[in-house]
Design a protein around this motif. Sequence first.
Motif, PDB file in Angstrom:
ATOM      1  N   ARG A 105       0.826  -1.203   0.000  1.00  7.29           N
ATOM      2  CA  ARG A 105       0.000   0.000   0.000  1.00  7.29           C
ATOM      3  C   ARG A 105       0.863   1.257   0.000  1.00  7.29           C
ATOM      4  N   GLU A 107       3.648   1.625  -1.478  1.00  6.49           N
ATOM      5  CA  GLU A 107       4.095   1.833  -2.857  1.00  6.49           C
ATOM      6  C   GLU A 107       3.029   2.561  -3.677  1.00  6.49           C
ATOM      7  N   ASN A 108       1.779   2.137  -3.537  1.00  2.20           N
ATOM      8  CA  ASN A 108       0.693   2.801  -4.269  1.00  2.20           C
ATOM      9  C   ASN A 108       0.493   4.232  -3.802  1.00  2.20           C
ATOM     10  N   THR A 111       3.047   6.624  -5.213  1.00  5.25           N
ATOM     11  CA  THR A 111       2.714   7.044  -6.573  1.00  5.25           C
ATOM     12  C   THR A 111       1.644   8.131  -6.558  1.00  5.25           C
ATOM     13  N   ASP A 112       0.631   7.953  -5.703  1.00  4.18           N
ATOM     14  CA  ASP A 112      -0.409   8.983  -5.575  1.00  4.18           C
ATOM     15  C   ASP A 112       0.187  10.310  -5.123  1.00  4.18           C
ATOM     16  N   ARG A 124      -4.464  10.636 -12.332  1.00  2.00           N
ATOM     17  CA  ARG A 124      -4.048   9.385 -11.690  1.00  2.00           C
ATOM     18  C   ARG A 124      -5.270   8.537 -11.331  1.00  2.00           C
ATOM     19  N   VAL A 128      -6.437   4.752 -12.802  1.00  2.00           N
ATOM     20  CA  VAL A 128      -6.580   3.520 -12.024  1.00  2.00           C
ATOM     21  C   VAL A 128      -8.039   3.140 -11.817  1.00  2.00           C
ATOM     22  N   SER A 140      -6.915   5.854  -1.047  1.00  2.23           N
ATOM     23  CA  SER A 140      -5.687   6.637  -1.009  1.00  2.23           C
ATOM     24  C   SER A 140      -5.872   7.844  -0.105  1.00  2.23           C
ATOM     25  N   ASN A 621      -1.798  -5.232   1.409  1.00  2.00           N
ATOM     26  CA  ASN A 621      -2.238  -3.843   1.449  1.00  2.00           C
ATOM     27  C   ASN A 621      -2.877  -3.429   2.763  1.00  2.00           C
TER      28      ASN A 621
END
Length: 720
Positions: A105, A107-108, A111-112, A124, A128, A140, A621
């Motif tokens: 999580r 990592e995601n 990116t956000d 973004r 997704v 997120s 996650n």
Amino acid sequence: MQRPSRPTPTTGKRLDIQGLRAVAVLAVLFNHAFGFPRGGFVGVDVFFVISGFLITTHLLGEVRRSGRVDLLAFAGRRIRRLAPVAVTVIATTMAVAVAVFAPGRVENVSTDAVWSLAAAANFRFITVGTDYFQADGPTSPFQHFWSLAVEEQFYLVLPVVMLVLALVTRPLRRRRAFTIAFAALVSVVVLSSFLLALVLTGDQPTVAYFSTATRAWELGIGSALALVLTRITSLPEVWGQVLAHLGLVVIVASVFLIDEGRGFPAPWALVPVLGTVLVILGGTTVRRRHSVILTNRLSTYLGDISYSLYLWHFPTIVVIEQIAPGAVALAVPFSIALAVSSFHLIERPLLSAPWSGGFRGSAVDTWAGWLASERADVRRGGFLALSTAALLLISMATVTTKPLETVPGADLAGDFSLGQVDGTSGAEPVDDNGPALAGLQEEVRQAIGATSWPTLSPPIEDYLDGSIPEGPRQLCIQKAEDMPKTGCVFGNVDGAHTAVLIGDSTAAYEIDALAPLFEEPGSTWKLEVRSAVACTFMDYHVTQPCTEYREQTMLGVESTHPDLAIITNTYGQLPDGDDRFLSAADIEKRLTPYVERVAASAGEVVLLAPPPISSKDGAVNCYQPGQSPVSCLSSINSDWRQRAEMEQTLAEAIDGVWIDSSAAVCSDGRCPLFIGDHLVLNDKVHYTAAFAARLAPVYEEMLRAAGAFDEPEDRTTAAG
């Protein structure tokens, strides 16, 4: 030493607009924290209109004074206004995320964060496929940055357009030429954007919600209002009061009456947008008397801190939901405290800083004066920030998560019940669960109420690092082009009765739950697996090998006439072109001909529902050592429910059987990530091999209860 004057928070601001900001941000805050008021998300639409109005008003004044727009100065002001707190929130959130979120999580979220910093978060979330109202995966903490991205993209375009129009119309030496050109352009943008939003709200709701193109009309209406008020400088007192209060009533009604089930953003965002227009228009009276609801000190102060509060509230909610779901109410005071801290510590001091003077010569004295003037405010803000951090740590250390209550004997299938469909009477609920299902249901209830993770088998660490060993049946979980030609038959290969498992990867991951039924001693059955990863069994093109494999499967069914056909497809969203997904009605049209062809050749057809889609996307996650498993609970979403209802109806039409898998893995619509000592899902939709094996006696019981696993001659006798 030069000592600059220190403006009050509301100097140069319309108090009624500050109060309107307070209404908007509180609506959003309470909607995100508690889901009430249900239409609180329309606060963002109020912000859009305010932003369009204020920025356009400022730029129109600059054009009137100088005949141009200073792009560098405008950009500098926007950066000083928006960037410091935004960067602080993003950096702080990432630091907390690393500490409390699972590695996958983090990592995601990272990116956000990058997309948010780049003022492109809305792109973004479109990419997704985020559903603002019902996310499939973990939410997120930066999801709310989408609206800031829309505004910032607006800020990039608007001053450039106005500068170009000012330069083009300058030779005409008539201010009216610029006004007409700008009004025409704004009208075109508003109309085209609204029409696009109307189309995409139905066809591509994710794009419609997050796209700048479908939100530009709201900002554009704010721009149009600014243009109108250059011609109407004031209204009669009575009219102003009437319009302002009417607009406030419209906004409040929107907050309580609009919900995600209506067309949003078009056409229903038009209601809060027009309400905002009325409030702003009503504030242009001669004596500037405004509603005390909007202009009292509390409202205007909340309006002052609204930007900081908007930025802080969503990460605070997401983090508290992660570490202490039962304490989400704490998000409200903590968000407000963080907003007050950052407003006094970062936002206001840096906004009033003498950046234009540089750092040389007399500018040093100017900066020294600025520091002196801000010292008390920064000190108060710093004290509040430290107090908030300490209180947060104490609260999180002492709060105990209350186990989720369960209702003994509740219908675990939510809106659905296991039943046999006879083609005339519909699904008939089974009143008494068999011992295997009843035992598993008790384990589900215990898992939902658990406050700590049990010792799992295999250990959860194996799932986190991907080291789960593959069993022999894993060879049958492949893409269509990689499926082995032989070896995917289980049970008595010479048996007199044949069953075939058809579907996509959700079917493939059910092999360990179904194969043992056919491998019992003395079995006269064999199970042929005709499933393939990412190859859903319906008229839906994925790849050419998938299409060919599907047709081969159909021809095989028509030539061998199996006694039993079990069909399982994902209930997840299926893309249909760019940023659009098939509706349940679309899927029904594509699935029905395939199921009817199978029913024409098979003795019995079972539509076996896949597991409900997990909103947590697997342990990677949501799992954190020492934390409550409550944070890994998910719920049965609307996509799953719609597909289930559709397949029940389809099963009835073909005189088949629909079996509800949620009865085995959920209770009252809530689904734990572990049951007993097994992890349930690898990811959003696929059973782990260990739990699939645990399901074997339950599936056998379900199939027999529905009459789908009888010997063919037994079914003939029962029918007669």
